[in-house]
Design a protein around this motif. Sequence first.
Motif, mmCIF file in Angstrom:
data_model
loop_
_atom_site.group_PDB
_atom_site.id
_atom_site.type_symbol
_atom_site.label_atom_id
_atom_site.label_comp_id
_atom_site.label_asym_id
_atom_site.label_seq_id
_atom_site.Cartn_x
_atom_site.Cartn_y
_atom_site.Cartn_z
ATOM 1 N N ILE A 76 0.838 -1.198 0.000
ATOM 2 C CA ILE A 76 0.000 0.000 0.000
ATOM 3 C C ILE A 76 0.874 1.250 0.000
ATOM 4 N N LYS A 77 1.894 1.263 0.827
ATOM 5 C CA LYS A 77 2.788 2.429 0.908
ATOM 6 C C LYS A 77 3.468 2.666 -0.442
ATOM 7 N N ASP A 78 3.962 1.588 -1.050
ATOM 8 C CA ASP A 78 4.616 1.711 -2.359
ATOM 9 C C ASP A 78 3.630 2.209 -3.411
ATOM 10 N N TRP A 79 2.415 1.676 -3.380
ATOM 11 C CA TRP A 79 1.371 2.059 -4.336
ATOM 12 C C TRP A 79 1.003 3.529 -4.186
ATOM 13 N N VAL A 80 0.799 3.978 -2.966
ATOM 14 C CA VAL A 80 0.406 5.370 -2.734
ATOM 15 C C VAL A 80 1.497 6.314 -3.230
ATOM 16 N N ARG A 81 2.730 5.973 -2.975
ATOM 17 C CA ARG A 81 3.841 6.857 -3.358
ATOM 18 C C ARG A 81 4.166 6.818 -4.848
ATOM 19 N N ASN A 82 3.991 5.648 -5.490
ATOM 20 C CA ASN A 82 4.381 5.542 -6.892
ATOM 21 C C ASN A 82 3.624 4.396 -7.579
ATOM 22 N N PRO A 83 2.340 4.595 -7.854
ATOM 23 C CA PRO A 83 1.564 3.514 -8.475
ATOM 24 C C PRO A 83 2.101 3.096 -9.842
ATOM 25 N N ALA A 84 2.638 4.030 -10.601
ATOM 26 C CA ALA A 84 3.180 3.692 -11.925
ATOM 27 C C ALA A 84 4.313 2.676 -11.808
ATOM 28 N N LYS A 85 5.149 2.840 -10.806
ATOM 29 C CA LYS A 85 6.272 1.911 -10.598
ATOM 30 C C LYS A 85 5.768 0.521 -10.216
ATOM 31 N N VAL A 86 4.733 0.465 -9.369
ATOM 32 C CA VAL A 86 4.188 -0.830 -8.960
ATOM 33 C C VAL A 86 3.540 -1.524 -10.164
ATOM 34 N N ILE A 87 2.832 -0.764 -10.986
ATOM 35 C CA ILE A 87 2.233 -1.328 -12.201
ATOM 36 C C ILE A 87 3.319 -1.820 -13.146
ATOM 37 N N ALA A 88 4.332 -0.989 -13.362
ATOM 38 C CA ALA A 88 5.420 -1.337 -14.287
ATOM 39 C C ALA A 88 6.215 -2.561 -13.813
ATOM 40 N N SER A 89 6.190 -2.825 -12.519
ATOM 41 C CA SER A 89 6.924 -3.984 -11.985
ATOM 42 C C SER A 89 6.264 -5.300 -12.398
ATOM 43 N N GLY A 90 5.041 -5.202 -12.938
ATOM 44 C CA GLY A 90 4.316 -6.404 -13.335
ATOM 45 C C GLY A 90 3.459 -6.974 -12.212
ATOM 46 N N ASP A 91 3.350 -6.254 -11.109
ATOM 47 C CA ASP A 91 2.550 -6.705 -9.974
ATOM 48 C C ASP A 91 1.133 -7.027 -10.446
#
Length: 146
Positions: A76-91
């Motif tokens: 959640i913390k990672d998503w709130v701060r940088n959702p594009a990065k979490v999406i790009a990671s393939g999560d």
Amino acid sequence: MIKYRMPVLRRLMLITALAIFSASGFSQEISKDPAVIKEGESLFKSNCKSCHAVKRKLVGPALAGVETRVPSLQWIKDWVRNPAKVIASGDAYANKIYNEYQKAQMTAFTTLKDDQIMAILAYVKDDAEKVEAPAPATAAAGGGEA
């Protein structure tokens, strides 16, 4: 006899280690402290309310129970701060949400600190647990006062 006990002991140690490891994403509890909840409410209203509600979908998903839907509180913390990065990671979960909401990108809140995100979660959880008052009963047709 010792050879038999060692594998059992190793299995128990492995199971214990895996349980601790899998729970580590949730090692930080969501606070029930009224001061934290109040701070979370303020942060929610100033940062989240334009796209999210606690119990219903708006531009983004309803946030009630979010802590049970995601892989971890760190996620959640990672998503709130940088959702594009979490999406790009393939999560997988991030991409599911991204696609479900027609690839609308959530705003990144890079300045929110861990304790602020946890305060927002405390508010969301507290608000989600509140029982809504039933709607007032209306007089039956023709049964009103004369």
